[in-house]
Design a protein around this motif. Structure first.
Motif, short mmCIF file in Angstrom:
data_model
loop_
_atom_site.label_atom_id
_atom_site.label_comp_id
_atom_site.label_asym_id
_atom_site.label_seq_id
_atom_site.Cartn_x
_atom_site.Cartn_y
_atom_site.Cartn_z
N UNK A 357 13.87 -33.76 48.13
CA UNK A 357 13.62 -32.33 47.99
C UNK A 357 12.22 -32.02 47.49
N UNK A 358 11.55 -33.01 46.93
CA UNK A 358 10.20 -32.77 46.40
C UNK A 358 9.45 -34.08 46.29
N UNK A 359 8.18 -34.07 46.63
CA UNK A 359 7.32 -35.23 46.46
C UNK A 359 6.21 -34.87 45.47
N UNK A 360 6.12 -35.65 44.40
CA UNK A 360 5.05 -35.48 43.42
C UNK A 360 4.13 -36.69 43.53
N UNK A 361 2.91 -36.43 43.89
CA UNK A 361 1.93 -37.50 44.07
C UNK A 361 0.97 -37.49 42.89
N UNK A 362 0.94 -38.57 42.15
CA UNK A 362 0.19 -38.66 40.90
C UNK A 362 -0.96 -39.64 41.05
N UNK A 363 -2.13 -39.22 40.60
CA UNK A 363 -3.28 -40.12 40.57
C UNK A 363 -3.84 -40.15 39.15
N UNK A 364 -3.92 -41.34 38.57
CA UNK A 364 -4.52 -41.46 37.25
C UNK A 364 -6.03 -41.33 37.35
N UNK A 377 -4.05 -36.86 34.63
CA UNK A 377 -3.21 -36.94 35.83
C UNK A 377 -3.46 -35.67 36.65
N UNK A 378 -3.94 -35.85 37.86
CA UNK A 378 -4.15 -34.70 38.77
C UNK A 378 -4.94 -33.58 38.11
N UNK A 379 -5.95 -33.93 37.34
CA UNK A 379 -6.84 -32.92 36.76
C UNK A 379 -6.39 -32.36 35.43
N UNK A 380 -5.31 -32.86 34.84
CA UNK A 380 -4.85 -32.39 33.53
C UNK A 380 -4.74 -33.58 32.59
N UNK A 381 -5.31 -33.41 31.39
CA UNK A 381 -5.24 -34.43 30.34
C UNK A 381 -4.39 -33.86 29.21
N UNK A 382 -3.26 -34.48 28.96
CA UNK A 382 -2.26 -33.92 28.03
C UNK A 382 -2.70 -34.05 26.58
N UNK A 399 5.86 -19.71 26.28
CA UNK A 399 4.60 -19.11 26.70
C UNK A 399 3.57 -19.06 25.58
N UNK A 400 3.99 -19.22 24.34
CA UNK A 400 3.07 -19.24 23.21
C UNK A 400 2.57 -20.65 22.90
N UNK A 401 3.13 -21.66 23.59
CA UNK A 401 2.79 -23.06 23.28
C UNK A 401 2.15 -23.77 24.48
N UNK A 402 2.65 -23.51 25.67
CA UNK A 402 2.14 -24.21 26.86
C UNK A 402 2.35 -23.37 28.10
N UNK A 403 1.72 -23.82 29.17
CA UNK A 403 1.87 -23.19 30.49
C UNK A 403 2.50 -24.19 31.43
N UNK A 404 3.58 -23.79 32.10
CA UNK A 404 4.22 -24.68 33.06
C UNK A 404 3.31 -24.91 34.27
N UNK A 405 3.40 -26.12 34.82
CA UNK A 405 2.83 -26.45 36.12
C UNK A 405 1.32 -26.25 36.21
N UNK A 406 0.60 -26.55 35.11
CA UNK A 406 -0.85 -26.64 35.22
C UNK A 406 -1.23 -27.74 36.21
N UNK A 407 -0.46 -28.81 36.18
CA UNK A 407 -0.69 -29.93 37.09
C UNK A 407 0.00 -29.66 38.43
N UNK A 408 -0.72 -29.85 39.48
CA UNK A 408 -0.17 -29.66 40.83
C UNK A 408 0.46 -30.95 41.32
N UNK A 409 1.24 -30.85 42.39
CA UNK A 409 1.95 -32.01 42.94
C UNK A 409 1.07 -32.93 43.75
N UNK A 423 3.08 -29.85 31.27
CA UNK A 423 4.52 -29.70 31.48
C UNK A 423 4.78 -29.29 32.92
N UNK A 424 5.62 -30.07 33.59
CA UNK A 424 5.96 -29.82 34.99
C UNK A 424 7.43 -29.45 35.07
N UNK A 425 7.73 -28.38 35.78
CA UNK A 425 9.12 -27.98 35.99
C UNK A 425 9.79 -28.91 37.00
N UNK A 426 10.99 -29.37 36.67
CA UNK A 426 11.79 -30.14 37.61
C UNK A 426 13.12 -29.44 37.83
#
Length: 555
Positions: A357-364, A377-382, A399-409, A423-426
């Motif tokens: 149902x979903x492909x997440x492609x990750x590049x370090x 990972x994909x332009x975001x450093x946690x 919403x006061x702590x983080x934003x979902x899906x800053x990192x793209x698939x 943080x990525x929504x699953x």
């Protein structure tokens, strides 16, 4: 009837509000004191992190479905957390022990972990997730045996031995952390330790790692608990039969040596079929510019003679070595004729026929932010937030702590990296494919908390959809940690059937500390105890949720 109904609801409330142990299954209770103490894994005295005065720490020896209760007293001068790598914590990321899920245990305080090793068997380990504490200890083994009514696919060994090995730095965790905070790399390790010791060939004072009795077969549970290096291990004059890898019984093959990457565990059988004397257990680095190695003595009972100085050779390095190691990975296949932790055939789960149902492609990536080293990972450093991500989500203040899906698939072009909580929504119960692409010249290792995944492929080059024709869709191992070789990719598949906030991270601790990780938020909209436990009554609160009223518990 009303009385009994009230009783049932009262028990359920007490149970789930405290992330309870499950009635009917045995409970094992432990009390651990975390302190500093002097250790010398490479012969150089340094400050280490001890649990009950030990390094490695005490082993948890349990059986599938046991309830585990661990009361941890933090007597360090810094906040501290432990995670239980590979234990899936069903419906219970509250106990996962990562900064994104829990508040740390403050100095002088204690916290009681409560979790169940539900429907699992295998070899795992625990370690600290705060700061760079893993570099100084706080590590131990967690062994989960099959229940007596479920047969294992090999004869019971005469004895089993834990082997925790990995690279080691003579600098303490505070020094290493300050190096990373200054924007530099901690560099290469100083050596390799085995169960907190390191010996050289010919060392007459070396104590035996363990003893064998001629004619008997022994089980070695081996984990790579280091910070950076893949390790190859072998036993002089003996073959190794792999029988379990990260909770999966595998098709049993014999090996002269085995690669074990950072964060990975396996169980091997060794038969004492040689002339009774001493032999060396050898551990050496893999794919490292400056090779490291160490040995430990295996002593036969009533043996006569020292171990030979001629060590079994390591496998090849460079391109040939990567091909050799990939071939070994492909030889690890699920044993479809054996039972899992539950009495149903493992092969009944036909993962290869489930639609993705979903492909997440990750590049370090390795980059610089404000002149300091960062990994991403994909332009975001946690970066960890003051308020754990799980608590912020549960209290409705995400919403006061983080934003979902800053990192793209998909990996992003360019060197720019955003430093923020990642943080990525699953989607709950979706079947996802995760592709790990390694564009660097060093080997990488990835671990996913909360789930096991099917490790379906590793190949050189770049991934593309047509590569799916090369996947093992029949008997790939179900595991939780996967290596990715230089300029190569790896593919895994998993069902997001475990609600919670789960950490996907590089097992290279330097990389995770400097941002190469993310959290996968898997939310069940039902807010039901069927899918996830409520916030435990005893859970520590911190950050912006500390003074907020508690939300209504799940029902």
């Amino acid at each position: 009837m009303v009385f009994y109904t009230k009783m049932i609801f009262a028990v359920l409330f007490l149970c789930f509000s405290a992330t309870c142990v499950i009635a009917g299954d045995p409970t094992l209770e432990f009390e651990w004191k975390v302190t500093y103490g002097t250790i010398a894994p490479l012969g150089v005295p340094q400050q280490g992190i001890l649990i009950n005065g030990q390094f490695p720490g005490p082993a948890i020896n349990c059986t599938s479905n046991n309830n585990i209760v661990v009361n941890v007293f933090n007597q360090l001068d810094e906040p501290f957390l432990l995670t239980w790598a590979g234990i899936q914590q069903r419906k219970n990321s509250w106990q996962d022990g990562t900064p994104g899920a829990m508040c740390p245990i403050l100095p002088g305080k204690n916290y009681t972990y409560r979790f169940q090793v539900k429907d699992q068997i295998g070899t795992y380990f625990y370690f600290p997730t705060t700061a760079l504490h893993r570099a100084s200890g706080g590590i131990g083994m967690l062994k989960v045996h099959s229940r007596p009514l479920i047969p294992i696919p090999y004869d019971n060994p005469a004895e089993e031995y834990p082997v925790l090995l990995g690279d080691w730095y003579n600098k303490g965790h505070k020094t290493l952390k300050s190096i990373l905070d200054s924007g530099r790399s901690i560099g290469r390790p100083d050596g390799i330790q085995i169960n907190g010791q390191s010996s050289k060939v010919g060392d007459a004072n070396a104590k035996p790692l363990f003893t064998f009795e001629a004619g008997k077969t022994y089980k070695l549970r081996v984990c790579n608990v280091g910070l950076r290096l893949s390790v190859n291990f072998r036993v002089q004059g003996h073959t190794l039969k792999v029988v379990e890898v990260e909770g999966s019984h595998n098709v049993q093959n014999l090996y002269d040596s085995l690669d074990l990457h950072v964060g990975q565990c396996m169980s091997v059988l060794v038969t004492a079929d040689q002339t009774p004397k001493d032999y060396y257990f050898v551990a050496s680095s893999r794919f490292a510019q400056h090779p490291l190695s160490t040995v430990a003595v295996i002593r036969y009972v009533n043996g006569n003679g020292a171990a030979s100085p001629e060590l079994p050779p390591p496998p090849p390095e460079n391109t040939k070595g990567i091909a050799w190691s990939i071939s070994q990975f492909r030889s690890f296949r699920w044993n479809l004729t054996s039972n899992a932790a539950r009495p149903n055939p493992q092969g009944s789960y036909k993962y290869g026929k489930i639609n993705i149902t979903r492909t997440i492609k990750i590049a370090n990536s390795r980059s610089s932010s404000n002149g300091k080293l960062r990994f991403g990972i994909n332009g975001v450093s946690h970066v960890d937030a003051e308020t754990p991500l799980k608590l912020a989500e549960y209290y409705g203040v995400a919403d006061k702590v983080f934003t979902y899906n800053l990192m793209k698939d998909e990996p992003q072009e360019g060197d720019k990296v955003e430093v923020a909580p990642n943080v990525v929504n699953g989607t709950y119960r979706n079947f996802v494919e995760i592709i790990f692409e390694n564009h660097e010249k060093t080997i990488q290792t990835w671990h996913l908390d909360g789930f096991s995944f099917f490790a379906v492929a590793i190949e050189p080059g770049r991934w593309s959809p047509e590569k799916r024709k090369n996947y093992n869709l029949l008997d790939a191992l179900s595991r939780n940690t996967i290596q990715v070789y230089p300029n190569s990719w790896a593919a895994v598949m998993t069902t997001l059937d475990n609600a919670g906030m789960w950490n996907l991270r590089s097992e290279m601790r330097e990389r995770a500390y400097l941002g190469q990780q993310l959290y996968l938020s898997v939310v069940s909209e039902a807010r039901s105890l069927r899918d996830e436990y409520s916030l435990p009554e005893t859970q520590e609160l911190c950050g912006i949720v500390k003074s907020l009223p508690k939300p209504a518990p799940y029902t």
